[in-house]
Scaffold this motif. Sequence first.
Motif, PDB file in Angstrom:
ATOM      1  N   LYS A 124     119.615 -46.979   8.564  1.00 32.52           N
ATOM      2  CA  LYS A 124     120.450 -47.439   9.669  1.00 32.52           C
ATOM      3  C   LYS A 124     119.640 -48.060  10.804  1.00 32.52           C
ATOM      4  O   LYS A 124     120.195 -48.796  11.633  1.00 32.52           O
ATOM      5  CB  LYS A 124     121.270 -46.265  10.241  1.00 32.52           C
ATOM      6  CG  LYS A 124     122.455 -45.846   9.387  1.00 32.52           C
ATOM      7  CD  LYS A 124     123.185 -44.665   9.994  1.00 32.52           C
ATOM      8  CE  LYS A 124     123.785 -44.949  11.350  1.00 32.52           C
ATOM      9  NZ  LYS A 124     124.974 -45.838  11.328  1.00 32.52           N
ATOM     10  N   GLY A 125     118.346 -47.741  10.880  1.00 36.69           N
ATOM     11  CA  GLY A 125     117.588 -48.106  12.068  1.00 36.69           C
ATOM     12  C   GLY A 125     118.011 -47.269  13.253  1.00 36.69           C
ATOM     13  O   GLY A 125     118.048 -47.740  14.397  1.00 36.69           O
ATOM     14  N   ARG A 126     118.295 -46.015  12.993  1.00 37.14           N
ATOM     15  CA  ARG A 126     118.853 -45.094  13.992  1.00 37.14           C
ATOM     16  C   ARG A 126     117.737 -44.291  14.643  1.00 37.14           C
ATOM     17  O   ARG A 126     116.851 -43.778  13.961  1.00 37.14           O
ATOM     18  CB  ARG A 126     119.836 -44.143  13.280  1.00 37.14           C
ATOM     19  CG  ARG A 126     120.612 -43.176  14.159  1.00 37.14           C
ATOM     20  CD  ARG A 126     121.431 -42.253  13.251  1.00 37.14           C
ATOM     21  NE  ARG A 126     122.271 -41.313  13.967  1.00 37.14           N
ATOM     22  CZ  ARG A 126     123.556 -41.503  14.250  1.00 37.14           C
ATOM     23  NH1 ARG A 126     124.136 -42.626  13.893  1.00 37.14           N
ATOM     24  NH2 ARG A 126     124.258 -40.581  14.882  1.00 37.14           N
ATOM     25  N   PRO A 127     117.752 -44.120  15.975  1.00 37.82           N
ATOM     26  CA  PRO A 127     116.750 -43.280  16.629  1.00 37.82           C
ATOM     27  C   PRO A 127     116.795 -41.853  16.086  1.00 37.82           C
ATOM     28  O   PRO A 127     117.879 -41.285  15.897  1.00 37.82           O
ATOM     29  CB  PRO A 127     117.152 -43.320  18.104  1.00 37.82           C
ATOM     30  CG  PRO A 127     117.989 -44.550  18.249  1.00 37.82           C
ATOM     31  CD  PRO A 127     118.688 -44.723  16.938  1.00 37.82           C
TER      32      PRO A 127
ATOM     33  N   ASN B 137     126.740 -48.016   8.581  1.00 38.82           N
ATOM     34  CA  ASN B 137     126.425 -49.345   9.102  1.00 38.82           C
ATOM     35  C   ASN B 137     125.084 -49.281   9.813  1.00 38.82           C
ATOM     36  O   ASN B 137     124.576 -48.198  10.104  1.00 38.82           O
ATOM     37  CB  ASN B 137     127.505 -49.820  10.071  1.00 38.82           C
ATOM     38  CG  ASN B 137     127.749 -48.818  11.194  1.00 38.82           C
ATOM     39  OD1 ASN B 137     128.506 -47.870  11.024  1.00 38.82           O
ATOM     40  ND2 ASN B 137     127.094 -49.008  12.337  1.00 38.82           N
ATOM     41  N   LYS B 138     124.524 -50.430  10.103  1.00 39.64           N
ATOM     42  CA  LYS B 138     123.309 -50.468  10.900  1.00 39.64           C
ATOM     43  C   LYS B 138     123.606 -49.924  12.291  1.00 39.64           C
ATOM     44  O   LYS B 138     124.711 -50.089  12.816  1.00 39.64           O
ATOM     45  CB  LYS B 138     122.766 -51.895  10.993  1.00 39.64           C
ATOM     46  CG  LYS B 138     122.318 -52.472   9.656  1.00 39.64           C
ATOM     47  CD  LYS B 138     121.113 -51.733   9.078  1.00 39.64           C
ATOM     48  CE  LYS B 138     120.606 -52.395   7.806  1.00 39.64           C
ATOM     49  NZ  LYS B 138     119.420 -51.729   7.245  1.00 39.64           N
ATOM     50  N   PHE B 139     122.637 -49.266  12.877  1.00 39.19           N
ATOM     51  CA  PHE B 139     122.842 -48.551  14.134  1.00 39.19           C
ATOM     52  C   PHE B 139     123.365 -49.477  15.229  1.00 39.19           C
ATOM     53  O   PHE B 139     122.820 -50.556  15.468  1.00 39.19           O
ATOM     54  CB  PHE B 139     121.530 -47.916  14.592  1.00 39.19           C
ATOM     55  CG  PHE B 139     121.674 -47.062  15.817  1.00 39.19           C
ATOM     56  CD1 PHE B 139     122.383 -45.874  15.778  1.00 39.19           C
ATOM     57  CD2 PHE B 139     121.102 -47.454  17.017  1.00 39.19           C
ATOM     58  CE1 PHE B 139     122.513 -45.086  16.906  1.00 39.19           C
ATOM     59  CE2 PHE B 139     121.223 -46.676  18.150  1.00 39.19           C
ATOM     60  CZ  PHE B 139     121.935 -45.488  18.098  1.00 39.19           C
ATOM     61  N   GLY B 140     124.448 -49.033  15.881  1.00 38.26           N
ATOM     62  CA  GLY B 140     125.028 -49.775  16.989  1.00 38.26           C
ATOM     63  C   GLY B 140     126.040 -50.819  16.596  1.00 38.26           C
ATOM     64  O   GLY B 140     126.743 -51.359  17.452  1.00 38.26           O
ATOM     65  N   HIS B 141     126.143 -51.140  15.307  1.00 39.53           N
ATOM     66  CA  HIS B 141     127.063 -52.179  14.856  1.00 39.53           C
ATOM     67  C   HIS B 141     128.473 -51.612  14.649  1.00 39.53           C
ATOM     68  O   HIS B 141     128.705 -50.418  14.778  1.00 39.53           O
ATOM     69  CB  HIS B 141     126.555 -52.822  13.566  1.00 39.53           C
ATOM     70  CG  HIS B 141     125.299 -53.618  13.745  1.00 39.53           C
ATOM     71  ND1 HIS B 141     124.678 -54.273  12.704  1.00 39.53           N
ATOM     72  CD2 HIS B 141     124.534 -53.880  14.845  1.00 39.53           C
ATOM     73  CE1 HIS B 141     123.595 -54.888  13.149  1.00 39.53           C
ATOM     74  NE2 HIS B 141     123.484 -54.655  14.437  1.00 39.53           N
TER      75      HIS B 141
ATOM     76  N   HIS C 287     132.613 -53.531   3.648  1.00 41.27           N
ATOM     77  CA  HIS C 287     131.865 -53.523   4.900  1.00 41.27           C
ATOM     78  C   HIS C 287     130.493 -52.867   4.700  1.00 41.27           C
ATOM     79  O   HIS C 287     129.487 -53.320   5.259  1.00 41.27           O
ATOM     80  CB  HIS C 287     132.618 -52.756   5.981  1.00 41.27           C
ATOM     81  CG  HIS C 287     133.902 -53.386   6.411  1.00 41.27           C
ATOM     82  ND1 HIS C 287     134.876 -52.697   7.110  1.00 41.27           N
ATOM     83  CD2 HIS C 287     134.377 -54.649   6.254  1.00 41.27           C
ATOM     84  CE1 HIS C 287     135.885 -53.502   7.361  1.00 41.27           C
ATOM     85  NE2 HIS C 287     135.612 -54.690   6.840  1.00 41.27           N
ATOM     86  N   VAL C 288     130.461 -51.801   3.916  1.00 38.74           N
ATOM     87  CA  VAL C 288     129.199 -51.102   3.660  1.00 38.74           C
ATOM     88  C   VAL C 288     128.265 -52.002   2.845  1.00 38.74           C
ATOM     89  O   VAL C 288     127.071 -52.109   3.136  1.00 38.74           O
ATOM     90  CB  VAL C 288     129.439 -49.774   2.938  1.00 38.74           C
ATOM     91  CG1 VAL C 288     128.127 -48.999   2.777  1.00 38.74           C
ATOM     92  CG2 VAL C 288     130.468 -48.923   3.680  1.00 38.74           C
TER      93      VAL C 288
ATOM     94  N   PHE D  71     124.354 -53.171   3.976  1.00 42.08           N
ATOM     95  CA  PHE D  71     123.143 -52.705   3.298  1.00 42.08           C
ATOM     96  C   PHE D  71     122.907 -53.529   2.040  1.00 42.08           C
ATOM     97  O   PHE D  71     123.349 -53.175   0.945  1.00 42.08           O
ATOM     98  CB  PHE D  71     123.265 -51.221   2.954  1.00 42.08           C
ATOM     99  CG  PHE D  71     123.418 -50.334   4.167  1.00 42.08           C
ATOM    100  CD1 PHE D  71     122.314 -50.008   4.945  1.00 42.08           C
ATOM    101  CD2 PHE D  71     124.661 -49.852   4.536  1.00 42.08           C
ATOM    102  CE1 PHE D  71     122.452 -49.205   6.070  1.00 42.08           C
ATOM    103  CE2 PHE D  71     124.809 -49.042   5.656  1.00 42.08           C
ATOM    104  CZ  PHE D  71     123.701 -48.728   6.429  1.00 42.08           C
ATOM    105  N   THR D  72     122.215 -54.622   2.220  1.00 42.67           N
ATOM    106  CA  THR D  72     121.897 -55.501   1.089  1.00 42.67           C
ATOM    107  C   THR D  72     120.464 -55.290   0.612  1.00 42.67           C
ATOM    108  O   THR D  72     119.977 -56.030  -0.238  1.00 42.67           O
ATOM    109  CB  THR D  72     122.079 -56.975   1.502  1.00 42.67           C
ATOM    110  OG1 THR D  72     121.234 -57.239   2.633  1.00 42.67           O
ATOM    111  CG2 THR D  72     123.524 -57.256   1.889  1.00 42.67           C
ATOM    112  N   ASP D  73     119.815 -54.252   1.152  1.00 43.74           N
ATOM    113  CA  ASP D  73     118.390 -54.021   0.873  1.00 43.74           C
ATOM    114  C   ASP D  73     118.144 -52.940  -0.170  1.00 43.74           C
ATOM    115  O   ASP D  73     116.997 -52.574  -0.428  1.00 43.74           O
ATOM    116  CB  ASP D  73     117.666 -53.656   2.166  1.00 43.74           C
ATOM    117  CG  ASP D  73     118.278 -52.433   2.850  1.00 43.74           C
ATOM    118  OD1 ASP D  73     119.250 -51.859   2.307  1.00 43.74           O
ATOM    119  OD2 ASP D  73     117.782 -52.053   3.933  1.00 43.74           O
ATOM    120  N   GLY D  74     119.211 -52.406  -0.761  1.00 48.36           N
ATOM    121  CA  GLY D  74     119.041 -51.382  -1.778  1.00 48.36           C
ATOM    122  C   GLY D  74     118.783 -49.993  -1.237  1.00 48.36           C
ATOM    123  O   GLY D  74     118.479 -49.075  -2.014  1.00 48.36           O
ATOM    124  N   SER D  75     118.908 -49.796   0.073  1.00 49.79           N
ATOM    125  CA  SER D  75     118.628 -48.475   0.656  1.00 49.79           C
ATOM    126  C   SER D  75     119.725 -47.463   0.371  1.00 49.79           C
ATOM    127  O   SER D  75     119.491 -46.253   0.466  1.00 49.79           O
ATOM    128  CB  SER D  75     118.411 -48.600   2.167  1.00 49.79           C
ATOM    129  OG  SER D  75     119.549 -49.159   2.798  1.00 49.79           O
TER     130      SER D  75
END
Length: 333
Positions: A49-52, A141-145, A153-154, A158-162
């Motif tokens: 997510k790029g989440r803190p 979702n990516k953090f904050g989006h 939507h998911v 996440f198109t990076d395979g994570s």
Amino acid sequence: MSLLHDDDILRAAALLEQGRLVAFPTETVYGLGADAENPAAIARIYAAKGRPSNHPVIVHLAPEADPGYWVSAIPNEAQALIDAFWPGPLTLILPRAAHIPAAVAGGQNSIGVRCPSHPVAQALLRAFKGGKGGIAAPSANKFGHVSPTIAQHVRDEFTDGSVDLILDGGQSEVGIESSIIDLSRLDSHGPVLLRPGRITTLQLAQVLGVTPAAPDAAAPRASGTLEAHYAPRTPVAMIASADIAPTLQQLAAAGRRVALLHWSAVHHAGALQLPSSPAGYAHGLYAGLRLLDMADADLILIEAPPGSADWQAINDRLRRAAHDSAGILERLL
């Protein structure tokens, strides 16, 4: 409608037990799930997510699971809310049990728990660790989006395979995240509503016998409570209904491309109208923001919803979505 089979649920549960990430539907929004007792798996959520890492996630439990495993105490107020609203869109913040990893709580001594009502979420929770495990799951979702309310939507996020597997359970019924109430400081602060949701302040007060307080500076950190959140990539401005027509005229004169989200009778090319009821508006809000975000507009202009108590949660989400776009109208005109 869900097209899932039992094998899909079992595969998802097995992946979670291996420390992998699984996105799954809840009645609020889609969640990005991991084993709540596996710090390495929780770290994968934050990385994806790029989440803190100090921003806690919510632990989802099966209806038959014992919330007492996750917390050090269940006060009478918590039990009353559980009896009234679980399964459903209500998260309780309670003191974290000592054996539960601090990673799932963002390093805090409190923890958020809830029991979702979506049948796919419940089936997954019952299959995972025999129904005794907890799935840590912020929005998928990516953090904050903008949060996701359908499986596509998911996939778009996440198109990076994570994410190892996405369970498609149809569109989320509620459409905005759960109400979050802090019960970890009852002796000093009483119940505190950290995030409004489908379950309203009035409904909570009717069960608790007291109106929950507004968040204070010392309140626990909780999901979705940062000033900027739920934001599309296109700048957002929210204006009063009476200002829509003249503002659209000014923006057109300035050569600006505008996508409009409204609930009353407004005529504008590229406009999207949501229902005028709080429940209907919430159901379509995030899908609407995502659709307008693809319109290649300079601005998403949002007609401010009514300010009444039953619109509190929607106004909360829109205020946070527009936070980082403050002053955008002045810059475009």
